[in-house]
Structures are given as C-alpha cells and as structure tokens.
Design a protein around this motif. Structure first.
Motif, PDB file in Angstrom:
ATOM      1  N   SER A  87       0.822  -1.206   0.000  1.00 28.85           N
ATOM      2  CA  SER A  87       0.000   0.000   0.000  1.00 28.85           C
ATOM      3  C   SER A  87       0.858   1.259   0.000  1.00 28.85           C
ATOM      4  O   SER A  87       0.529   2.243  -0.664  1.00 28.85           O
ATOM      5  CB  SER A  87      -0.922  -0.008   1.228  1.00 28.85           C
ATOM      6  OG  SER A  87      -1.811   1.078   1.202  1.00 28.85           O
ATOM      7  N   ALA A  88       1.959   1.234   0.754  1.00 30.25           N
ATOM      8  CA  ALA A  88       2.842   2.400   0.805  1.00 30.25           C
ATOM      9  C   ALA A  88       3.369   2.743  -0.585  1.00 30.25           C
ATOM     10  O   ALA A  88       3.380   3.910  -0.997  1.00 30.25           O
ATOM     11  CB  ALA A  88       4.003   2.133   1.761  1.00 30.25           C
ATOM     12  N   GLY A 148      -3.549   0.912  -2.390  1.00 29.77           N
ATOM     13  CA  GLY A 148      -2.835   2.185  -2.242  1.00 29.77           C
ATOM     14  C   GLY A 148      -2.842   3.007  -3.513  1.00 29.77           C
ATOM     15  O   GLY A 148      -2.990   4.227  -3.477  1.00 29.77           O
ATOM     16  N   PHE A 185      -3.558   3.413   8.097  1.00 30.16           N
ATOM     17  CA  PHE A 185      -2.222   3.518   7.510  1.00 30.16           C
ATOM     18  C   PHE A 185      -2.267   4.330   6.219  1.00 30.16           C
ATOM     19  O   PHE A 185      -1.438   5.223   5.999  1.00 30.16           O
ATOM     20  CB  PHE A 185      -1.689   2.108   7.237  1.00 30.16           C
ATOM     21  CG  PHE A 185      -0.301   2.067   6.657  1.00 30.16           C
ATOM     22  CD1 PHE A 185       0.802   2.233   7.470  1.00 30.16           C
ATOM     23  CD2 PHE A 185      -0.104   1.855   5.296  1.00 30.16           C
ATOM     24  CE1 PHE A 185       2.092   2.188   6.930  1.00 30.16           C
ATOM     25  CE2 PHE A 185       1.172   1.812   4.754  1.00 30.16           C
ATOM     26  CZ  PHE A 185       2.280   1.984   5.574  1.00 30.16           C
ATOM     27  N   ASN A 186      -3.241   4.039   5.362  1.00 29.69           N
ATOM     28  CA  ASN A 186      -3.382   4.788   4.111  1.00 29.69           C
ATOM     29  C   ASN A 186      -3.703   6.261   4.371  1.00 29.69           C
ATOM     30  O   ASN A 186      -3.242   7.149   3.647  1.00 29.69           O
ATOM     31  CB  ASN A 186      -4.475   4.167   3.245  1.00 29.69           C
ATOM     32  CG  ASN A 186      -3.997   2.949   2.485  1.00 29.69           C
ATOM     33  OD1 ASN A 186      -2.796   2.682   2.417  1.00 29.69           O
ATOM     34  ND2 ASN A 186      -4.919   2.192   1.918  1.00 29.69           N
ATOM     35  N   LEU A 189      -0.539   8.037   5.180  1.00 28.76           N
ATOM     36  CA  LEU A 189       0.265   8.256   3.979  1.00 28.76           C
ATOM     37  C   LEU A 189      -0.267   9.421   3.156  1.00 28.76           C
ATOM     38  O   LEU A 189       0.506  10.263   2.667  1.00 28.76           O
ATOM     39  CB  LEU A 189       0.278   6.987   3.125  1.00 28.76           C
ATOM     40  CG  LEU A 189       1.068   5.794   3.663  1.00 28.76           C
ATOM     41  CD1 LEU A 189       0.939   4.602   2.724  1.00 28.76           C
ATOM     42  CD2 LEU A 189       2.534   6.152   3.856  1.00 28.76           C
TER      43      LEU A 189
END
Length: 258
Positions: A87-88, A148, A185-186, A189
């Motif tokens: 995803s990162a 992502g 987490f997304n 980011l």
C-alpha cells in the motif's frame, strides 16, 4: 476549535450527523467511513468532496486510535504487514501519477474502476464461502499495492482490500481490525502528501475538529456494545457498500465524459 464564521452552523451540524452514521457503519463492517461520509456530504451539498475527504482522513485515524486503545484489541500488524508495504508503494505512485496523467485519462480510469468494483461485489456474493486457507503474503502485497494506488489516484482505497479480506477464512472481528489498520495507515500516507502540498483547507480542519468528539463517543459506545451480525449478512452489507462505491465512481466519470 470554534466553527469557521464563513461556514454555516447548519452545515456543520448536518456534517456531524453524517459523521455519526459513517462511524456507526465503519465500526460494524470495518470500512465505508469515507464512502458514506463523502456520499452524504456531496448529496446534501454541505461540504466539497476535497474538504470532506481530508476531514475523513483525520477522522479515520481517530476511529482507529479509539478502537485499538485501552488494550481492547491489538492491531494485526503481522497479518497485514505485506499489504501495508504494498500500500505504501501504491499510494506514492498513485499520488505522483496524478501530476502527469491527463484529465481524460483519470476520468476513464475512474469509470473502469467503478465497473471493476461492481464486478468485485458480484464476485463476493457469488463466492459466498471463504477460501479454504489464508492467502499467501504475495497476494496481500498485490492487494495492498492496488488499494494504495487507487487511494492515491481517487481517494478510494477500500474496495480491493475489502474484497480480499472478506474472502479470507478469518473471524469478522479480525477482518474488521485488519481493515481498520490498513485504512488508518493509508490515511497517514495521504496526509503526508496532502499537508505539505497545502491541500488541507481551513474548512476541512474545522470539520475534522468539530467531528472528533462524535467519532470518539460513538466508537467508545459501540466498543462496549458490539453488534453481533451473521457472517452472511455482513458479507451482503459489504457487497452492497462496494456497489454504492462503484456506482458513485462510475456516475461521476460518466458525467465528466458527457
């Protein structure tokens, strides 16, 4: 933080009601906070899509922080680590791609994404039984990357991970926690890209600040009174929300094309 004088109190009140509904659905299914919040905000004309999306990122982090606080649950880092790594990379590529993709290309990609999401929802219902064994880490990496990438391009990272996780032979509670971790987490980011670029408007900050107590209160209340729904019903709810997400993207793309 006091309401912005240029932002009507009635709009803020309506936004808080939308946040309450989005939070309640998020805490049951593990996703759809942004989908519900952005859809209602746009249809009621109480906030721009960009402001609602930016506020949703902050509120997603609040929801995750409350859900994982107090030792009630631990983030499933080990399970989701491959997806988070993918995803990162996907978010970075998706955000950077917006700089050189033409507006027409983005519109057609959005339409294709909408059709794909609807197809995923149909597949989720068609394959009602979970997989016999947990998918390999490489599958989590691929799904995380796609999630992502879509999040970076369209702020719509949910569908790939939702489809993938709801097919795993895992308990609903673990699936919910895994999705919550991934979307938080997304959100982190995207904030890393949005804030330095000056895309976090004063209105979005006001909306987020006013809505934080709503997300905090509803999430704490639901943690103490969990709703136990049959797995089959939860899967149907997930599929229905995916269809709504796909239709929203498809309709907006068709409107832009026409």
């Amino acid at each position: 933080m006091p309401p912005d004088p240029g932002f009507p109190i009635a709009d803020i009140a309506a936004f808080l009601l939308c946040v309450a509904l989005a939070t309640a659905i998020q805490n049951v299914t593990g996703f759809a906070f942004g989908l519900v919040l952005l859809g209602l905000s746009a249809s009621l004309h109480i906030a721009s899509v960009s402001d609602a999306a930016n506020a949703a990122m902050v509120l997603t982090l609040v929801n995750a922080a409350v859900s994982f606080s107090g030792g009630r649950a631990r983030p499933p880092w080990r399970l989701m680590r491959p997806a988070l790594l993918g995803s990162a990379a996907g978010v970075a590529i998706g955000v950077l791609s917006l700089a050189w993709l033409s507006s027409n290309a983005v519109v057609y990609l959005r339409a294709l994404l909408g059709i794909t999401i609807i197809a995923c929802a149909a597949a989720l219902l068609w394959h009602s039984k979970p997989l016999h064994q947990l998918s390999k880490p490489a599958a989590f990496v691929r799904t995380g990357f796609l999630s992502g990438l879509l999040g970076g391009l369209f702020s719509s990272s949910g569908p790939p991970l939702v489809y993938h996780m709801y097919r795993q032979p895992l308990s609903h509670e673990l699936v919910r926690q895994a999705l919550l971790l991934a979307f938080a987490f997304n959100a982190c980011l995207r904030l890393v890209f949005v804030i330095p670029a000056g895309q976090m408007s004063a209105h979005s900050m006001v909306l987020a600040a006013c809505a934080i107590p709503v997300v905090f209160g509803i999430t704490r209340w639901q943690l103490g009174r969990p709703i136990a729904l049959p797995q089959a019903l939860l899967k149907k709810m997930a599929a229905a929300l995916l269809v709504l997400s796909g239709l929203g993207l498809l309709v907006s793309a068709l409107q832009a094309i026409v």
